[in-house]
Design an enzyme around this catalytic site. Structure first.
Site, PDB file in Angstrom:
ATOM      1  CB  THR A  67      -1.060  -0.071   1.138  1.00 52.12           C
ATOM      2  OG1 THR A  67      -1.981   0.992   0.973  1.00 52.12           O
ATOM      3  CG2 THR A  67      -0.436  -0.036   2.518  1.00 52.12           C
ATOM      4  CE  LYS A  71      -2.089   0.467  -3.272  1.00 53.84           C
ATOM      5  NZ  LYS A  71      -3.499   0.778  -3.510  1.00 53.84           N
ATOM      6  CG  ASN A  92      -3.140  -4.389  -4.988  1.00 60.34           C
ATOM      7  OD1 ASN A  92      -2.836  -5.200  -5.860  1.00 60.34           O
ATOM      8  ND2 ASN A  92      -4.307  -4.418  -4.379  1.00 60.34           N
ATOM      9  N   GLY A 129     -10.268  13.380  -7.455  1.00 60.31           N
ATOM     10  CA  GLY A 129      -8.946  12.920  -7.021  1.00 60.31           C
ATOM     11  C   GLY A 129      -8.160  12.389  -8.203  1.00 60.31           C
ATOM     12  N   GLY A 132      -3.166   7.374  -6.765  1.00 62.20           N
ATOM     13  CA  GLY A 132      -3.034   5.973  -7.172  1.00 62.20           C
ATOM     14  C   GLY A 132      -4.366   5.284  -7.400  1.00 62.20           C
ATOM     15  CG  ASN A 152      -6.583  16.020  -8.186  1.00 62.10           C
ATOM     16  OD1 ASN A 152      -7.035  15.551  -7.146  1.00 62.10           O
ATOM     17  ND2 ASN A 152      -5.282  16.152  -8.379  1.00 62.10           N
ATOM     18  N   GLY A 237     -16.750   1.728  -0.450  1.00 58.36           N
ATOM     19  CA  GLY A 237     -15.392   1.254  -0.718  1.00 58.36           C
ATOM     20  C   GLY A 237     -15.129  -0.118  -0.119  1.00 58.36           C
TER      21      GLY A 237
HETATM   22  P1  NAP Z   1      -3.100   9.250  -3.113  1.00 56.14           P
HETATM   23  O1  NAP Z   1      -2.326   8.629  -4.208  1.00 56.14           O
HETATM   24  O2  NAP Z   1      -2.400   9.952  -2.012  1.00 56.14           O
HETATM   25  O3  NAP Z   1      -4.136  10.296  -3.818  1.00 56.14           O
HETATM   26  C1  NAP Z   1      -5.033  11.052  -3.067  1.00 56.14           C
HETATM   27  C2  NAP Z   1      -5.769  12.053  -3.982  1.00 56.14           C
HETATM   28  O4  NAP Z   1      -6.671  12.762  -3.149  1.00 56.14           O
HETATM   29  C3  NAP Z   1      -4.862  13.077  -4.643  1.00 56.14           C
HETATM   30  O5  NAP Z   1      -5.296  13.325  -5.950  1.00 56.14           O
HETATM   31  C4  NAP Z   1      -5.043  14.308  -3.766  1.00 56.14           C
HETATM   32  O6  NAP Z   1      -4.998  15.524  -4.486  1.00 56.14           O
HETATM   33  C5  NAP Z   1      -6.447  14.162  -3.279  1.00 56.14           C
HETATM   34  N1  NAP Z   1      -6.574  14.794  -1.951  1.00 56.14           N
HETATM   35  C6  NAP Z   1      -5.984  14.398  -0.798  1.00 56.14           C
HETATM   36  N2  NAP Z   1      -6.330  15.238   0.202  1.00 56.14           N
HETATM   37  C7  NAP Z   1      -7.127  16.180  -0.353  1.00 56.14           C
HETATM   38  C8  NAP Z   1      -7.782  17.329   0.175  1.00 56.14           C
HETATM   39  N3  NAP Z   1      -7.687  17.673   1.458  1.00 56.14           N
HETATM   40  N4  NAP Z   1      -8.541  18.086  -0.679  1.00 56.14           N
HETATM   41  C9  NAP Z   1      -8.635  17.756  -1.987  1.00 56.14           C
HETATM   42  N5  NAP Z   1      -8.018  16.681  -2.534  1.00 56.14           N
HETATM   43  C10 NAP Z   1      -7.288  15.901  -1.725  1.00 56.14           C
HETATM   44  O7  NAP Z   1      -4.042   8.184  -2.387  1.00 56.14           O
HETATM   45  P2  NAP Z   1      -4.733   6.881  -3.041  1.00 56.14           P
HETATM   46  O8  NAP Z   1      -3.878   5.698  -2.873  1.00 56.14           O
HETATM   47  O9  NAP Z   1      -5.189   7.242  -4.398  1.00 56.14           O
HETATM   48  O10 NAP Z   1      -5.957   6.657  -2.035  1.00 56.14           O
HETATM   49  C11 NAP Z   1      -7.019   7.561  -2.023  1.00 56.14           C
HETATM   50  C12 NAP Z   1      -8.199   7.031  -1.211  1.00 56.14           C
HETATM   51  O11 NAP Z   1      -8.669   5.820  -1.786  1.00 56.14           O
HETATM   52  C13 NAP Z   1      -7.875   6.710   0.248  1.00 56.14           C
HETATM   53  O12 NAP Z   1      -8.944   7.123   1.037  1.00 56.14           O
HETATM   54  C14 NAP Z   1      -7.765   5.205   0.265  1.00 56.14           C
HETATM   55  O13 NAP Z   1      -8.138   4.667   1.515  1.00 56.14           O
HETATM   56  C15 NAP Z   1      -8.802   4.837  -0.788  1.00 56.14           C
HETATM   57  N6  NAP Z   1      -8.507   3.516  -1.367  1.00 56.14           N
HETATM   58  C16 NAP Z   1      -9.451   2.541  -1.146  1.00 56.14           C
HETATM   59  C17 NAP Z   1      -9.234   1.290  -1.643  1.00 56.14           C
HETATM   60  C18 NAP Z   1     -10.287   0.227  -1.400  1.00 56.14           C
HETATM   61  O14 NAP Z   1      -9.973  -0.965  -1.562  1.00 56.14           O
HETATM   62  N7  NAP Z   1     -11.502   0.588  -1.056  1.00 56.14           N
HETATM   63  C19 NAP Z   1      -8.068   0.978  -2.373  1.00 56.14           C
HETATM   64  C20 NAP Z   1      -7.142   2.009  -2.598  1.00 56.14           C
HETATM   65  C21 NAP Z   1      -7.374   3.273  -2.075  1.00 56.14           C
HETATM   66  P3  NAP Z   1      -3.621  16.180  -5.072  1.00 56.14           P
HETATM   67  O15 NAP Z   1      -3.408  15.470  -6.360  1.00 56.14           O
HETATM   68  O16 NAP Z   1      -3.969  17.590  -5.213  1.00 56.14           O
HETATM   69  O17 NAP Z   1      -2.565  15.869  -4.046  1.00 56.14           O
END
Ligand code: NAP
Length: 278
Positions: A67, A71, A92, A129, A132, A152, A237
């Site tokens: 994670t 990744k 992953n 968003g 990843g 985004n 999710g």
């Molecule tokens: P990541 O790569 O860090 O990306 C997060 C995204 O959210 C980025 O585009 C970021 O924007 C945006 N963001 C973060 N904080 C923000 C804020 N305060 N205001 C506006 N935009 C914001 O994370 P990720 O791996 O993609 O994961 C994202 C979410 O998906 C998490 O909650 C994770 O738990 C969930 N997820 C769930 C599963 C599942 O199996 N259900 C699997 C994977 C991930 P910027 O580009 O501007 O930084």
């Protein structure tokens, strides 16, 4: 969840940093128990990926869930990549076979499972968003020929996804005039403990829409609650999380293990665990 550990118990891992809220150990260990697999999955939070890879090889860890933030960075360490890993440049799951590391991306399987009853073809899909999880989403949406609208905070990150999977970047102001069919949140906005945050004002929610929030803690996010109140169809999710985890174990065991009973077992185990934490 009671685990019987003996001399032949093998070790699996989840790696990432930090790993404070992961439910992967509950998911995996519940399934190992139910299927009589003599293994234990433990969390190894560490920021240095090369040391984690050394540990995987030294301890002969069969399955490693990967994670954030590892990744993407894990790709150069893999001996073999699945087609999805090559397309996404993110893995992953690592399965170790005869000392070689095989990389998979079961987030894609999890998304396809969560959206199995949602027709994506030619639908207008808003993805909030561009990290990843949004990348895995873009891959699925492109495959199903959806019209993607990327929203985004950082425009350059959305542009990278447009280059990879098509679609167009939009501003929240554009949403007034766009007939959106499906809304997908891939940001952490609304995740525990900030459960009263939502990535989108509720004035954009409509009864004909489907709203999928990738967050799984809490099960019912502010966005999903507001979508439900607007009469929309909602998807948690948790559906994605459980399906991606069962797929990891299926890849490791070399056979498809999904059953609705197994899904329910994991759902109950996580509910008990998060009930304790919240
Ligand atoms: P990541 O790569 O860090 O990306 C997060 C995204 O959210 C980025 O585009 C970021 O924007 C945006 N963001 C973060 N904080 C923000 C804020 N305060 N205001 C506006 N935009 C914001 O994370 P990720 O791996 O993609 O994961 C994202 C979410 O998906 C998490 O909650 C994770 O738990 C969930 N997820 C769930 C599963 C599942 O199996 N259900 C699997 C994977 C991930 P910027 O580009 O501007 O930084």
């Amino acid at each position: 969840m009671s685990q019987h550990v003996n001399h032949s118990t093998t070790l699996n891992a989840i790696i990432g940093y930090p790993l404070t809220h992961t439910q992967s150990p509950v998911l995996h260990n519940t399934i190992y128990n139910a299927l009589n697999i003599n293994s234990l999955l433990m969390a190894f939070p560490h920021p240095d990926l090369s040391r984690l890879i050394d540990a995987i090889k030294t301890l002969n860890i069969g399955l490693t869930a990967v994670t954030m933030p590892h990744k993407e960075a894990v790709i150069p360490y893999l001996d073999h990549c699945s087609e999805t890993v090559t397309a996404l440049q993110a893995a992953n799951t690592i399965i170790q076979k005869n000392g070689e590391l095989w990389g998979y991306n079961t987030d894609v399987d999890g998304i396809e499972y969560a959206l199995r009853q949602t027709n994506l073809t030619q639908k207008n899909v808003l993805v909030i968003g561009a990290g990843g999880a949004a990348r895995a989403m873009g891959y699925v949406l492109q495959k199903h020929q959806a019209n993607i609208y990327w929203l985004n905070r950082t425009p350059s990150k959305a542009q990278a996804l447009i280059n990879a999977f098509g679609g167009q970047a939009i501003d929240q102001r554009d949403l007034d005039n766009l007939p959106i069919d499906i809304i997908i949140n891939t940001t952490p906005l609304g995740m525990y403990p900030e459960i009263h945050h939502s990535p989108l004002p509720n004035k954009f929610l409509r009864h004909h829409q489907t709203v999928f929030d990738m967050i799984y803690n809490p099960l019912e996010t502010q966005l999903l609650n507001e979508a439900k109140a607007a009469g929309a169809k909602t998807i948690s999710g948790m559906d994605m999380f459980i399906a991606q985890g069962i797929k990891q174990i299926s890849l490791w065991q070399g056979k498809e293990l999904y059953t609705p009973e197994l899904e329910q077992l994991v759902r109950d185990a996580i509910r008990i665990e998060t009930g304790k934490a919240v």
